[in-house]
Structure formats: C-alpha cells, structure tokens
Motif scaffolding. Structure first.
Motif, PDB file in Angstrom:
ATOM      1  N   GLU A   1      -3.221  -3.564   9.643  1.00 47.41           N
ATOM      2  CA  GLU A   1      -2.932  -2.847   8.398  1.00 47.41           C
ATOM      3  C   GLU A   1      -2.086  -1.599   8.653  1.00 47.41           C
ATOM      4  O   GLU A   1      -1.187  -1.283   7.877  1.00 47.41           O
ATOM      5  N   ILE A   2      -2.388  -0.885   9.727  1.00 48.14           N
ATOM      6  CA  ILE A   2      -1.594   0.311  10.069  1.00 48.14           C
ATOM      7  C   ILE A   2      -0.143  -0.083  10.324  1.00 48.14           C
ATOM      8  O   ILE A   2       0.793   0.567   9.829  1.00 48.14           O
ATOM      9  N   ILE A   3       0.058  -1.141  11.063  1.00 51.69           N
ATOM     10  CA  ILE A   3       1.424  -1.597  11.371  1.00 51.69           C
ATOM     11  C   ILE A   3       2.140  -2.028  10.096  1.00 51.69           C
ATOM     12  O   ILE A   3       3.297  -1.654   9.866  1.00 51.69           O
ATOM     13  N   ARG A   4       1.467  -2.817   9.261  1.00 50.28           N
ATOM     14  CA  ARG A   4       2.066  -3.265   8.002  1.00 50.28           C
ATOM     15  C   ARG A   4       2.411  -2.075   7.122  1.00 50.28           C
ATOM     16  O   ARG A   4       3.504  -1.987   6.560  1.00 50.28           O
TER      17      ARG A   4
ATOM     18  N   MET B   1       0.847  -1.167   0.000  1.00 53.38           N
ATOM     19  CA  MET B   1       0.000   0.000   0.000  1.00 53.38           C
ATOM     20  C   MET B   1       0.892   1.229   0.000  1.00 53.38           C
ATOM     21  O   MET B   1       1.607   1.487   0.942  1.00 53.38           O
ATOM     22  N   SER B   2       0.904   1.987  -1.059  1.00 52.95           N
ATOM     23  CA  SER B   2       1.835   3.097  -1.170  1.00 52.95           C
ATOM     24  C   SER B   2       1.224   4.421  -0.752  1.00 52.95           C
ATOM     25  O   SER B   2       1.935   5.329  -0.380  1.00 52.95           O
ATOM     26  N   GLY B   3      -0.092   4.565  -0.805  1.00 50.16           N
ATOM     27  CA  GLY B   3      -0.726   5.829  -0.466  1.00 50.16           C
ATOM     28  C   GLY B   3      -1.164   5.876   0.972  1.00 50.16           C
ATOM     29  O   GLY B   3      -0.727   5.097   1.805  1.00 50.16           O
ATOM     30  N   ARG B   4      -2.055   6.799   1.207  1.00 50.42           N
ATOM     31  CA  ARG B   4      -2.578   6.945   2.562  1.00 50.42           C
ATOM     32  C   ARG B   4      -3.663   5.910   2.811  1.00 50.42           C
ATOM     33  O   ARG B   4      -4.389   5.512   1.918  1.00 50.42           O
ATOM     34  N   MET B   5      -3.776   5.522   4.051  1.00 53.17           N
ATOM     35  CA  MET B   5      -4.820   4.569   4.431  1.00 53.17           C
ATOM     36  C   MET B   5      -6.102   5.336   4.721  1.00 53.17           C
ATOM     37  O   MET B   5      -6.069   6.490   5.135  1.00 53.17           O
ATOM     38  N   SER B   6      -7.206   4.666   4.496  1.00 48.17           N
ATOM     39  CA  SER B   6      -8.488   5.291   4.837  1.00 48.17           C
ATOM     40  C   SER B   6      -8.597   5.337   6.356  1.00 48.17           C
ATOM     41  O   SER B   6      -8.075   4.471   7.054  1.00 48.17           O
ATOM     42  N   PRO B   7      -9.258   6.351   6.897  1.00 43.08           N
ATOM     43  CA  PRO B   7      -9.352   6.461   8.350  1.00 43.08           C
ATOM     44  C   PRO B   7     -10.246   5.357   8.928  1.00 43.08           C
ATOM     45  O   PRO B   7     -11.057   4.761   8.227  1.00 43.08           O
TER      46      PRO B   7
END
Length: 143
Positions: free
Chosen positions: A41-44, A1-7
């Motif tokens: 997912e945040i950690i990854r 995932m290269s972009g920002r994550m959804s909140p």
C-alpha cells in the motif's frame, strides 16, 4: 488514496484487534501478512501521488525509459564513431608523416642527383666551392 495513510500498527495493537480464539503462531502469521500488505500500500500510494510529476515519469515510465536508453545508445554510437574516425585519421597521418620523414632522410643522405630534391640542389649550388673546401681540415684552396 489521496490523503495520508494510517501508520503501521504495532504487533500489540494488531493482536488486540484480532479474535481471542487464535493461538500466538496464527497472530504472528497474520501480522506478517499485514506488514507485507501495508508495504504494498505504501508503494502504491507513493506512485499514485507522484505519477503526474515529469521527473517521476522520466524515471519510471517504461516508454520514457526506452526512449532514454535509445538516446544513450545513439549518443554512444556517435561518440564511438567520432573516436574511431579520429583514431584512423590520426594513425593515417602518423603513417604519412613517418613515410615523408623517411623519404626526406634518404634524400638528404643520398649523393644520387636523381634523389636530390630541388631545394637541396639549390642549396648545394649556392655553396662556394672554395669556402666549402675550407671546412676540410688542413686544406688550402687555390685563390
């Protein structure tokens, strides 16, 4: 995932996206699973973004950690050896100094000519008998 994550979605938004035929306990269990998955997912994502940074590899790469720990052990061993060597040498010098001082005290206190050092014999020979006798109270040396 290269972009920002959804909140992280709120519980209300999460329930609104679910099927209507579920009971509230099921919604709560699903939302809890969603939050755990989101945290993973945040950690990854965090690791993937920073894996190319040297400071990150130094802190989290198992091989780099092992090298750093080995270097710390070697440095600690060197410091321990230096400390031990200094302590032994210092203790040895203290013992030598103590023995030398004890020997000097015995030599100075002794009247035995064998124990007198050369320096003490020279000092005693240089004393004038008459002047040394004047140091005794009430003694009159012959002139």
């Amino acid at each position: 995932m290269s972009g920002r994550m959804s909140p992280l979605r709120s519980y209300r938004d999460f329930v609104a996206s679910q099927r209507d035929d579920s009971d509230p306990g099921t919604y709560a269990r699903r939302y809890s699973e969603y939050r755990r998955g989101y945290a993973r997912e945040i950690i990854r994502h965090f690791f993937e973004q920073r894996v190319d940074f040297e400071w990150f590899r130094d802190h989290y790469d198992p091989l780099a950690l092992a090298k750093r720990m080995e270097a710390r052990k070697e440095r600690a061993a060197r410091h321990a050896e230096a400390f031990f060597t200094e302590a032994v040498v210092s203790e040895h010098h203290v013992e030598e100094d103590k023995l030398v001082r004890e020997k000097e005290i015995v030599q100075r206190a002794s009247l035995d000519p064998v124990l007198l050092s050369d320096d003490q014999e020279e000092k005693e020979d240089s004393l004038n008998f008459e002047s040394s006798m004047h140091m005794l109270p009430d003694h009159k040396a012959k002139r």
